[in-house]
Design a protein around this motif. Structure first.
Motif, PDB file in Angstrom:
ATOM      1  N   GLN A 370       0.819  -1.217   0.000  1.00  0.00           N
ATOM      2  CA  GLN A 370       0.000   0.000   0.000  1.00  0.00           C
ATOM      3  C   GLN A 370       0.850   1.262   0.000  1.00  0.00           C
ATOM      4  N   SER A 371       1.975   1.227   0.687  1.00  0.00           N
ATOM      5  CA  SER A 371       2.867   2.379   0.675  1.00  0.00           C
ATOM      6  C   SER A 371       4.277   1.935   1.019  1.00  0.00           C
ATOM      7  N   LEU A 372       5.244   2.650   0.443  1.00  0.00           N
ATOM      8  CA  LEU A 372       6.653   2.421   0.736  1.00  0.00           C
ATOM      9  C   LEU A 372       7.284   3.799   0.931  1.00  0.00           C
ATOM     10  N   VAL A 373       7.697   4.071   2.163  1.00  0.00           N
ATOM     11  CA  VAL A 373       8.256   5.371   2.517  1.00  0.00           C
ATOM     12  C   VAL A 373       9.726   5.195   2.847  1.00  0.00           C
ATOM     13  N   SER A 374      10.575   6.016   2.250  1.00  0.00           N
ATOM     14  CA  SER A 374      12.022   5.901   2.443  1.00  0.00           C
ATOM     15  C   SER A 374      12.595   7.294   2.680  1.00  0.00           C
ATOM     16  N   ILE A 375      13.325   7.452   3.820  1.00  0.00           N
ATOM     17  CA  ILE A 375      13.837   8.773   4.175  1.00  0.00           C
ATOM     18  C   ILE A 375      15.179   8.645   4.887  1.00  0.00           C
ATOM     19  N   LYS A 384      19.465  -1.297  -8.764  1.00  0.00           N
ATOM     20  CA  LYS A 384      18.254  -0.530  -8.576  1.00  0.00           C
ATOM     21  C   LYS A 384      17.980  -0.371  -7.087  1.00  0.00           C
ATOM     22  N   VAL A 385      17.481   0.787  -6.722  1.00  0.00           N
ATOM     23  CA  VAL A 385      17.126   0.988  -5.316  1.00  0.00           C
ATOM     24  C   VAL A 385      15.778   0.344  -5.025  1.00  0.00           C
ATOM     25  N   PHE A 386      14.765   0.648  -5.830  1.00  0.00           N
ATOM     26  CA  PHE A 386      13.423   0.096  -5.614  1.00  0.00           C
ATOM     27  C   PHE A 386      12.971  -0.649  -6.866  1.00  0.00           C
ATOM     28  N   ASP A 387      12.339  -1.774  -6.631  1.00  0.00           N
ATOM     29  CA  ASP A 387      11.817  -2.561  -7.744  1.00  0.00           C
ATOM     30  C   ASP A 387      10.439  -3.085  -7.364  1.00  0.00           C
ATOM     31  N   GLY A 388       9.462  -2.854  -8.206  1.00  0.00           N
ATOM     32  CA  GLY A 388       8.151  -3.465  -8.031  1.00  0.00           C
ATOM     33  C   GLY A 388       7.081  -2.547  -7.502  1.00  0.00           C
ATOM     34  N   GLN A 389       7.429  -1.602  -6.626  1.00  0.00           N
ATOM     35  CA  GLN A 389       6.426  -0.720  -6.043  1.00  0.00           C
ATOM     36  C   GLN A 389       6.493   0.642  -6.719  1.00  0.00           C
ATOM     37  N   PRO A 390       5.458   1.029  -7.469  1.00  0.00           N
ATOM     38  CA  PRO A 390       5.547   2.281  -8.235  1.00  0.00           C
ATOM     39  C   PRO A 390       5.369   3.537  -7.383  1.00  0.00           C
ATOM     40  N   ASN A 391       4.743   3.422  -6.221  1.00  0.00           N
ATOM     41  CA  ASN A 391       4.407   4.611  -5.440  1.00  0.00           C
ATOM     42  C   ASN A 391       5.326   4.760  -4.231  1.00  0.00           C
ATOM     43  N   VAL A 392       6.604   4.891  -4.500  1.00  0.00           N
ATOM     44  CA  VAL A 392       7.585   5.055  -3.432  1.00  0.00           C
ATOM     45  C   VAL A 392       7.682   6.530  -3.078  1.00  0.00           C
ATOM     46  N   GLN A 393       7.584   6.817  -1.792  1.00  0.00           N
ATOM     47  CA  GLN A 393       7.761   8.188  -1.315  1.00  0.00           C
ATOM     48  C   GLN A 393       9.160   8.302  -0.717  1.00  0.00           C
ATOM     49  N   THR A 394      10.003   9.096  -1.334  1.00  0.00           N
ATOM     50  CA  THR A 394      11.379   9.216  -0.866  1.00  0.00           C
ATOM     51  C   THR A 394      11.672  10.656  -0.448  1.00  0.00           C
ATOM     52  N   GLN A 395      12.558  10.771   0.524  1.00  0.00           N
ATOM     53  CA  GLN A 395      13.004  12.081   0.982  1.00  0.00           C
ATOM     54  C   GLN A 395      14.427  11.968   1.518  1.00  0.00           C
ATOM     55  N   ASN A 396      15.313  12.694   0.916  1.00  0.00           N
ATOM     56  CA  ASN A 396      16.699  12.796   1.390  1.00  0.00           C
ATOM     57  C   ASN A 396      17.432  11.451   1.402  1.00  0.00           C
ATOM     58  N   ASP A 397      17.056  10.545   0.500  1.00  0.00           N
ATOM     59  CA  ASP A 397      17.859   9.334   0.295  1.00  0.00           C
ATOM     60  C   ASP A 397      19.077   9.702  -0.544  1.00  0.00           C
ATOM     61  N   GLY A 419      30.967  12.327   5.044  1.00  0.00           N
ATOM     62  CA  GLY A 419      29.562  12.215   5.420  1.00  0.00           C
ATOM     63  C   GLY A 419      29.082  13.311   6.345  1.00  0.00           C
ATOM     64  N   LEU A 420      29.978  14.019   7.006  1.00  0.00           N
ATOM     65  CA  LEU A 420      29.575  14.988   8.009  1.00  0.00           C
ATOM     66  C   LEU A 420      28.864  16.193   7.404  1.00  0.00           C
ATOM     67  N   ALA A 421      29.051  16.431   6.122  1.00  0.00           N
ATOM     68  CA  ALA A 421      28.438  17.593   5.479  1.00  0.00           C
ATOM     69  C   ALA A 421      27.018  17.307   4.996  1.00  0.00           C
ATOM     70  N   TRP A 422      26.589  16.065   5.035  1.00  0.00           N
ATOM     71  CA  TRP A 422      25.273  15.735   4.516  1.00  0.00           C
ATOM     72  C   TRP A 422      24.191  16.161   5.500  1.00  0.00           C
ATOM     73  N   SER A 423      23.122  16.702   4.983  1.00  0.00           N
ATOM     74  CA  SER A 423      22.039  17.192   5.834  1.00  0.00           C
ATOM     75  C   SER A 423      21.073  16.061   6.191  1.00  0.00           C
ATOM     76  N   TYR A 424      20.245  16.338   7.176  1.00  0.00           N
ATOM     77  CA  TYR A 424      19.279  15.369   7.682  1.00  0.00           C
ATOM     78  C   TYR A 424      17.888  15.960   7.542  1.00  0.00           C
ATOM     79  N   ALA A 425      16.967  15.182   7.010  1.00  0.00           N
ATOM     80  CA  ALA A 425      15.591  15.628   6.860  1.00  0.00           C
ATOM     81  C   ALA A 425      14.758  15.112   8.030  1.00  0.00           C
ATOM     82  N   VAL A 426      14.036  15.997   8.674  1.00  0.00           N
ATOM     83  CA  VAL A 426      13.207  15.599   9.818  1.00  0.00           C
ATOM     84  C   VAL A 426      11.962  14.882   9.296  1.00  0.00           C
TER      85      VAL A 426
END
Length: 460
Positions: A370-375, A384-397, A419-426
């Motif tokens: 029903q949903s796949l959320v990746s953050i 490939k990162v995702f296979d099979g699920q068309p409705n992937v919700q991604t943020q800051n991957d 890695g220390l310069a990479w930001s983090y999404a709440v």
């Protein structure tokens, strides 16, 4: 003679060219759907079986391609011996010989050991009453298998770890311990070498009720810990699952049936023999701050397999697949059909590493998701990162490579200076915000401040 053979040579050359061209095209197509060349060649060889003329032409060519790409067949990989290292002797801690009890705790304590009234764990399982505490003296116990029929019980080692070697014995032909139906707490016990006739001998066979496992080791069994569908919930903390699996693909480091709830924190899963690191059919899965890694010599199929869907949170884990996996996907969801009313997969602040040189798939989800959320995940390697699920919700991957870590070649996936310069999404959902970090080898440590970067937070 040469004139007679020339048409045959031309036909062989033409057929070879067609095979190579078809293979190259198929490899490209397979890469687009998250497969590897090794999987493709395994598939081709299965389809060629029984077609003698095609086998005569194609198999030698496939053999050359395998050698060039260093992609041995599944059968070749399975012939490589799976080495289970010997464990070091149990260390007994004299200063911890008697565990402190709360003065308000009026439960009866049964003590097990070579100089106690109860000499065996099996006898304790027979004499213990509901609500008792069973304390096992640290040391090594051989063939001391047990069936636990109580409704409420605490079982723990004192003075160190209590290690139980199956030594060819099993309770009810199922494993070292069988917990039938109750509320159980198990701590500081090591379960080693359970093998039974159906190749599914478990360190613990958990058949009903609730089970809390803490600071335990499941090592070199057919299956590390196995639950049935009739169990209710399982909690695992600070425990290790290693070198389990019979090698048939149907036995795993951890197998969880169609129960209500699974929760795993601060634990270490590695070196499974062909099966999965974690396979869970549970309705609710909370997998937080663990290390789930194939590593050199491991040959996992999937690192995490959630074949029937459900609600699953994977947060703050280090998940790695080696160069010779049995399948190209690292995490699979719903592969055997979703069964639960809600089927949602959430991935947050994980470090996922694919060491396969020709890619594969990081996360494969099936219809019904029903949903796949990746953050805030770090994706390391090809595929490939995702296979099979068309409705992937991604943020800051973030896609990165091994240079981002302190020493990825030594399986040290702590982020380096890059890695220390990479930001983090709440994240919007509080469940997706890590509150702790994995502390090697078998602990978690609460965060003293909010995370500032993606990926798993960890300390060696």
């Amino acid at each position: 003679m040469a004139h007679i053979n020339k048409p045959i040579i031309v036909l062989i050359a033409l057929a070879s060219s067609l095979v190579v061209a078809g293979f190259v095209g198929a490899c490209y197509a397979y890469a687009q759907i998250g497969k590897t060349p090794g999987e493709l060649m395994d598939y081709i060889e299965r389809r060629l079986q029984g077609h003698n003329k095609l086998e005569w032409v194609a198999l030698p060519i496939l053999g050359v391609v395998r050698d060039v790409l260093d992609q041995p067949s599944r059968q070749t990989l399975l012939k490589i011996p799976f080495v289970v290292p010997r464990l070091s002797p149990v260390v007994m801690n004299k200063t911890d010989d008697k565990q402190d009890l709360d003065p308000a705790d009026i439960r009866r304590v049964l003590r097990v050991g070579p100089y106690e009234d109860l000499r065996t764990i099996e006898s304790a399982a027979k004499f213990a009453k509901d609500g008792d505490i069973v304390e096992i003296q640290a040391g090594e116990y051989y063939g001391d298998v047990a069936i636990w029929r109580q409704k409420k019980l605490t079982i723990r080692a004192r003075g160190g770890k209590a290690r139980i070697y199956a030594e060819g014995k099993s309770a009810q032909g199922k494993g070292i311990w069988v917990i039938q139906d109750g509320d159980f707490y198990v701590e500081n016990i090591e379960f080693v070498g359970a093998h039974v006739y159906d190749h599914n001998g478990a360190g613990i066979r958990f058949e009903g009720g609730t089970l809390f496992v803490k600071n335990c080791l499941f090592y070199g069994n057919d299956t590390g810990l196995l639950t049935t569908d009739s169990a209710d919930s399982l909690v695992i903390e600070s425990s290790e699952f290693a070198y389990n699996g019979y090698g048939d693909g149907y036995s795993h480091n951890l197998y969880v049936g169609k129960m209500r709830s699974l929760k795993i924190t601060g634990s270490y899963f590695h070196h499974v023999n062909v099966g999965h690191g974690i396979k869970s059919r549970a309705q609710n899965n909370h997998i937080y701050y663990n290390r789930i890694t194939d590593e050199s010599g491991g040959r996992a199929s999937y690192e995490v397999d959630l074949p029937n869907g459900g609600i699953a949170y994977l947060v703050g884990n280090i998940i790695q697949q080696d160069v010779t996996p049995q399948n190209s996907a690292i995490i699979t969801y719903g592969a055997e059909g979703v069964l639960w009313p809600e089927n949602q997969l959430y991935l947050a602040s994980n470090t996922l590493v694919n060491d396969h040189p020709y890619g594969g798939t990081f996360v494969r989800s099936a219809p019904g998701t029903q949903s796949l959320v990746s953050i805030n995940n770090l994706w390391v390697g090809l595929g490939k990162v995702f296979d099979g699920q068309p409705n992937v919700q991604t943020q800051n991957d973030i896609r990165t490579d091994w240079s981002a870590f302190v020493q990825a070649s030594r399986l040290d996936y702590r982020l380096g200076a890059k890695g220390l310069a990479w930001s983090y999404a709440v994240p919007v959902l509080p469940e997706l915000a890590p509150a702790a970090e994995y502390l090697a080898p078998l602990q978690v440590r609460p965060l003293v401040q909010k995370p500032t970067r993606p990926g798993a937070l960890q300390t060696q």
